[in-house]
Write an enzyme that holds these catalytic residues in place. Structure first.
Site, PDB file in Angstrom:
ATOM      1  N   GLU A  28      -8.714  -7.160   4.580  1.00 28.20           N
ATOM      2  CA  GLU A  28      -7.720  -7.713   3.891  1.00 28.20           C
ATOM      3  C   GLU A  28      -7.253  -9.238   5.334  1.00 28.20           C
ATOM      4  O   GLU A  28      -7.057 -10.574   4.772  1.00 28.20           O
ATOM      5  CB  GLU A  28      -6.718  -7.406   2.468  1.00 28.20           C
ATOM      6  CG  GLU A  28      -7.971  -7.055   1.220  1.00 28.20           C
ATOM      7  CD  GLU A  28      -6.431  -6.197   0.559  1.00 28.20           C
ATOM      8  OE1 GLU A  28      -5.448  -5.831   0.730  1.00 28.20           O
ATOM      9  OE2 GLU A  28      -7.270  -5.650   0.281  1.00 28.20           O
ATOM     10  N   TYR A  74       1.168  -1.504   0.073  1.00 26.03           N
ATOM     11  CA  TYR A  74      -0.130   0.075   0.105  1.00 26.03           C
ATOM     12  C   TYR A  74       0.865   1.495  -0.006  1.00 26.03           C
ATOM     13  O   TYR A  74       0.706   2.238  -0.684  1.00 26.03           O
ATOM     14  CB  TYR A  74      -1.437  -0.272   1.062  1.00 26.03           C
ATOM     15  CG  TYR A  74      -2.167  -0.770   0.893  1.00 26.03           C
ATOM     16  CD1 TYR A  74      -2.877  -0.177   0.303  1.00 26.03           C
ATOM     17  CD2 TYR A  74      -1.833  -2.025   1.902  1.00 26.03           C
ATOM     18  CE1 TYR A  74      -4.501  -1.746  -0.605  1.00 26.03           C
ATOM     19  CE2 TYR A  74      -2.914  -3.013   1.238  1.00 26.03           C
ATOM     20  CZ  TYR A  74      -4.249  -2.090  -0.089  1.00 26.03           C
ATOM     21  OH  TYR A  74      -5.092  -3.240  -0.333  1.00 26.03           O
TER      22      TYR A  74
END
Length: 409
Positions: free
Chosen positions: A139, A97
């Site tokens: 997730e 990310y």
């Protein structure tokens, strides 16, 4: 992980018109720069979706939606859920990310130029951090559900069975011999193959096309000629032409937000399965699972195909309907042979047109519990959804399997 700063929603929303106009330019630059700086990420991203522009368009649509609904993120929950499942199928990790954020914000700054004020830059930095946190947390939960199967797992191709002139089923057994986890009917697996000319792995998602089993998985793959996009399916052609029984491939754990809960309490709600072409694959899993659960739910199989030659599972569906009064089938064919029998090999000529069907016995439009599952080409799914909306079916009862990157849904 550092605390996520509050999002200046008004500032983010003010950038939505600019993102709508320049979104694809921004995301195209983002992917180019990120993949050059981090070539290892080519193992995650679909090269064909980059070449067709589908991936940049999908991300641009998602970024615009985020800017538009930043003060009402509940509206984005279905999109977030779909993307989170896609991410875990591709083994996306929290460490990815910051890389994405760095290059995405840099691309925004490059394209906007002087319009990217410090205030806007700070606002989007906070907004991205908050969004990343949402995905990472969701997730994490999905990964935890995978228990002892993390990452890529080796499978041997036990059988290759042609289902039509275009579609072949691959029966895949785990090389480690351990029992497979059951999945929810309608879900998919990711598969990746090494592509020498790209010097990287290339992943694709394929729906599981049978009811859940502990000894093997089945996927049914269409050999994509590239007629629609001009780009033949890289991985589908490799599977058909280069991989044989006994060869080894790798899969990730089944996942996906498109599925039927065969254990749901409301077991009498009709299930209407509407597909076109290879979109029949997850429907086969749903149909098989519903019947195996000895459910009393009526099932209506609605399928569009070009011809008998390319239609997969035709004989199986015909046999299933004969053996199970609760299952009905409606087949639309755009090209009918002289030997095709109306009412047996097909019901209507042309593309899928729900207006031709019986609204009560074929589509169950008078039953407010009926659930509609749609899978096929993007435009097909949008058209079916629009028709159902006009017929009075709300979104909560419409489920679509969005293959590939997904679009503006």
């Amino acid at each position: 992980m550092a605390a996520v700063r509050p999002i200046p929603a008004a500032v983010i929303k003010s950038t939505a018109p600019v993102l709508k106009e320049h979104g694809v330019t921004i995301t195209t630059l983002f992917y180019n720069n990120m993949l050059k700086a981090h070539p290892e990420l080519n193992n995650i991203f679909n090269k064909t979706s980059q070449d067709t522009g589908d991936q940049p368009r999908a991300l641009a649509s998602a970024v615009f939606a985020y800017a538009s609904y930043v003060d009402d993120l509940g509206k984005l929950s279905p999109t977030v859920e779909r993307i989170a499942h896609k991410h875990v199928s591709l083994t996306v990790e929290p460490d990815h990310y910051p890389i994405v954020g760095k290059h995405l914000l840099a691309a925004v700054a490059t394209v906007l130029g002087d319009a990217m004020t410090p205030e806007i830059g700070d606002a989007w930095t906070a907004a991205y951090a908050a969004l990343a946190d949402v995905f990472i947390n969701r997730e994490k939960v999905l990964y935890a559900g995978f228990e002892n199967w993390q990452g890529w797992r080796k499978f041997k191709i036990q059988k290759k069975v042609p289902e039509s002139s275009e579609i072949t089923s691959f029966y895949l057994v785990p090389e480690d011999g351990q029992p497979l986890p059951l999945f929810k009917p309608g879900q998919y697996v990711s598969l990746h193959l090494f592509v020498p000319e790209l010097d990287s792995m290339q992943p694709r998602q394929y729906s599981l096309s049978e009811s859940p089993r502990s000894d093997y998985y089945r996927i049914s793959v269409k050999k994509d000629s590239g007629k629609q996009t001009g780009l033949p399916g890289l991985i589908s052609n490799m599977l058909h032409e280069e991989y044989d029984e006994g060869d080894v491939i790798e899969l990730t754990h089944p996942t996906g937000d498109f599925f039927v809960d065969t254990e749901a309490a409301a077991t009498t709600a009709p299930v209407i399965l509407i597909s076109a072409g290879v979109g029949a694959t997850p429907m086969m899993s749903i149909l098989d699972s519903t019947l195996e659960a000895k459910s009393t739910r009526p099932v209506s199989w609605v399928h569009g195909t070009h011809s008998t030659e390319v239609q997969a599972f035709g004989e199986q569906i015909h046999s299933t309907c004969e053996k199970n009064p609760s299952v009905t089938s409606t087949i639309f064919k755009t090209s009918v042979r002289e030997t095709d029998i109306s009412g047996v090999d097909f019901n209507f000529t042309g593309r899928v047109d729900l207006a031709k069907m019986d609204r009560k016995t074929g589509l169950y439009l008078d039953d407010q519990t009926a659930e509609y599952y749609i899978c096929g080409p993007e435009e097909f799914m949008k058209n079916v959804r629009e028709w159902l909306h006009k017929a009075g079916v709300n979104d909560s009862r419409i489920h679509m399997e969005i293959f590939g990157t997904g679009g503006d849904y």
